[in-house]
Enzyme design. Structure first.
Site, PDB file in Angstrom:
ATOM      1  N   ASP A   1      -3.877   3.274   6.739  1.00  0.00           N
ATOM      2  CA  ASP A   1      -4.507   3.695   5.485  1.00  0.00           C
ATOM      3  C   ASP A   1      -5.407   4.909   5.679  1.00  0.00           C
ATOM      4  OD1 ASP A   1      -3.171   1.542   4.512  1.00  0.00           O
ATOM      5  OD2 ASP A   1      -4.922   0.491   3.714  1.00  0.00           O
TER       6      ASP A   1
ATOM      7  N   ASN B   1     -10.505   0.883   2.398  1.00  0.00           N
ATOM      8  CA  ASN B   1     -10.197   0.624   3.801  1.00  0.00           C
ATOM      9  C   ASN B   1     -10.729   1.715   4.720  1.00  0.00           C
ATOM     10  OD1 ASN B   1      -9.068  -1.877   3.618  1.00  0.00           O
ATOM     11  ND2 ASN B   1      -6.958  -1.180   3.582  1.00  0.00           N
TER      12      ASN B   1
ATOM     13  N   THR C   1       0.846  -1.190   0.000  1.00  0.00           N
ATOM     14  CA  THR C   1       0.000   0.000   0.000  1.00  0.00           C
ATOM     15  C   THR C   1       0.885   1.245   0.000  1.00  0.00           C
ATOM     16  OG1 THR C   1      -1.647  -1.241   1.248  1.00  0.00           O
ATOM     17  CG2 THR C   1      -1.924   1.149   1.131  1.00  0.00           C
TER      18      THR C   1
ATOM     19  N   CYS D   1      -3.814  -2.650   8.303  1.00  0.00           N
ATOM     20  CA  CYS D   1      -4.185  -1.703   7.247  1.00  0.00           C
ATOM     21  C   CYS D   1      -4.974  -0.480   7.705  1.00  0.00           C
ATOM     22  CB  CYS D   1      -4.984  -2.438   6.165  1.00  0.00           C
ATOM     23  SG  CYS D   1      -4.016  -3.687   5.288  1.00  0.00           S
TER      24      CYS D   1
ATOM     25  N   GLU E   1      -6.833 -10.584   7.637  1.00  0.00           N
ATOM     26  CA  GLU E   1      -5.858 -11.347   8.408  1.00  0.00           C
ATOM     27  C   GLU E   1      -6.420 -12.731   8.732  1.00  0.00           C
ATOM     28  OE1 GLU E   1      -4.613  -9.174  11.827  1.00  0.00           O
ATOM     29  OE2 GLU E   1      -4.482  -7.308  10.696  1.00  0.00           O
TER      30      GLU E   1
ATOM     31  N   LYS F   1      -7.676   1.504  -3.041  1.00  0.00           N
ATOM     32  CA  LYS F   1      -7.233   0.804  -1.829  1.00  0.00           C
ATOM     33  C   LYS F   1      -7.488   1.646  -0.578  1.00  0.00           C
ATOM     34  CE  LYS F   1      -4.745  -1.814   0.961  1.00  0.00           C
ATOM     35  NZ  LYS F   1      -5.259  -3.088   1.477  1.00  0.00           N
TER      36      LYS F   1
END
Length: 403
Positions: free
Chosen positions: A263, A207, A118, A259, A145, A203
């Site tokens: 993010d 998120n 990312t 993330c 995960e 992306k």
């Protein structure tokens, strides 16, 4: 087709396993123990499907610490190196990605490089221009995960970013999308080939929306707890609306993991010169939720102090972000621990996957009975039935017993 994958974490190892179903794949990692485990047919990360796939012997996959060995004759080089969020610069630290590109190009000028790490919005286009290298693509991952291989085998979508005006790049992007689709078990996976900058935005915005949902239901739960309402009933009533749905609706101590924290902060940093209020509120909401949870725990602690005249021991049940995960990084319960630590609250951590003697200066045990017997309050981000016999000690906001 020969593929090299740089980085054998959740993203890299699951992509390597996916592509190794039909092609020769070499995983490259700087950690010798990871390489040894993969070459022994086991997964160095907690993922049951990865374990099964690696032990089956059906994958054409090997691992190495030698980058020249991994990259020299590859047709594709997939980068899944870590990009941790740098709070000083307010951007991802992309140095690991750049190190892989440099090492790869030192031995292989012809391979197509695909970044799966990312990165900030606009990074891939800037890197292509900076290096004068047209053969670099970006393809975001959308993995959970503990479910990384499953999510690669059953992808919600495949996204590949390129210079959309470059016919040769577009052809390479189509080819890489086809490689991912070939490894998947589902047919007719939605596939989008777009500009690399748009793919990077996909992306971060995806998120951040998930973080928004987590924050929304956490704030609903905070309101219900503060006003004496049955949060579960309220959430069930809200989520029966099909436009809302029942996913990502179980209250927690806040969003965390690999993330979402980084993010959301990265997306907020990308808004530096663009009007916004919602993205900043999502980041702030996570901090406020952790404060609320820590205050609730402190209320229990102080009650014992005043009623019994002693400092109670607080137990921390698991450091992991999710059940079935072995990831501690940025787990929300650590935020609670830091806040309790500011009040000098003594803590005992139960974490069977952690081998150190202490964590953030707090004693760690692998013995659940020790946690139950010694601790006056037990803090658990996610409920587990093994705590049922000490339910009166447990503080959790988990209403549905799932992630």
């Amino acid at each position: 087709m020969k593929v090299a994958v740089a980085g054998l974490g959740y993203v890299g190892l699951s992509v390597a396993a996916l592509l190794a179903r039909h092609h020769d794949v070499v995983g490259v990692d700087v950690v010798p123990s990871k390489v040894e485990i993969v070459n022994a047919g086991r997964s160095p990360i907690q993922d049951s499907e990865l374990d099964q796939a690696l032990s089956s012997g059906a994958l054409s996959l090997r691992a190495t610490c030698d980058s020249a060995d991994g990259y020299a004759d590859a047709d594709w080089i997939v980068i899944a190196a870590p990009t941790n969020y740098d709070t000083t610069t307010n951007f991802f630290d992309t140095s690991a990605v750049e190190a892989v590109v440099e090492a790869a190009r030192a031995v292989n000028q012809g391979a197509t490089i695909v970044i799966k790490s990312t990165v900030p919005v606009g990074y891939t286009a800037r890197l292509r221009e900076q290096l004068g290298d047209r053969n670099i693509l970006f393809s975001p991952e959308f993995l959970r995960e503990g479910k990384a291989l499953y999510d690669n085998l059953h992808p919600s979508r495949i996204v590949v970013g390129c210079d959309a005006e470059d016919a040769a790049q577009k052809a390479k992007a189509d080819e890489f999308a086809a490689l991912l689709a070939e490894g998947a078990e589902d047919e007719d996976v939605p596939t989008l080939v777009m500009g690399s900058t748009e793919a990077e935005a996909v992306k971060l915005f995806a998120n951040t929306y998930l973080a928004l949902r987590v924050s929304y239901f956490n704030e609903l739960d905070t309101y219900a707890a503060s006003k004496g309402l049955d949060a579960r009933k309220v959430i069930e009533g809200v989520c029966l609306d099909p436009r809302v749905g029942s996913h990502y609706n179980n209250p927690s101590f806040g969003y965390g993991g690999y993330c979402l924290p980084k993010d959301t902060k990265q997306l907020l940093a990308n808004y530096e010169d663009v009007p916004q209020s919602l993205v900043g509120a999502i980041v702030e909401a996570n901090r406020v939720r952790k404060n609320f949870v820590a205050d609730e725990v402190m209320d229990r602690v102080m009650r014992i102090v005043f009623e019994e005249g002693r400092a109670p021991l607080v137990g921390v049940y698991r450091l992991t972000m999710k059940s079935g995960s072995d990831n501690f990084r940025a787990s929300s319960i650590q935020g609670i621990m830091r806040r309790l630590q500011e009040h000098r609250v003594p803590m005992l951590v139960f974490e069977p996957t952690f081998d150190g003697g202490s964590y953030f200066g707090h004693e760690v045990t692998h013995d659940l009975d020790e946690l139950k017997n010694r601790c006056d309050v037990i803090v658990a981000n996610r409920w587990n039935g093994e705590l049922a016999d000490v339910q009166d000690k447990v503080y959790t906001r988990d209403l549905f017993g799932r992630d």
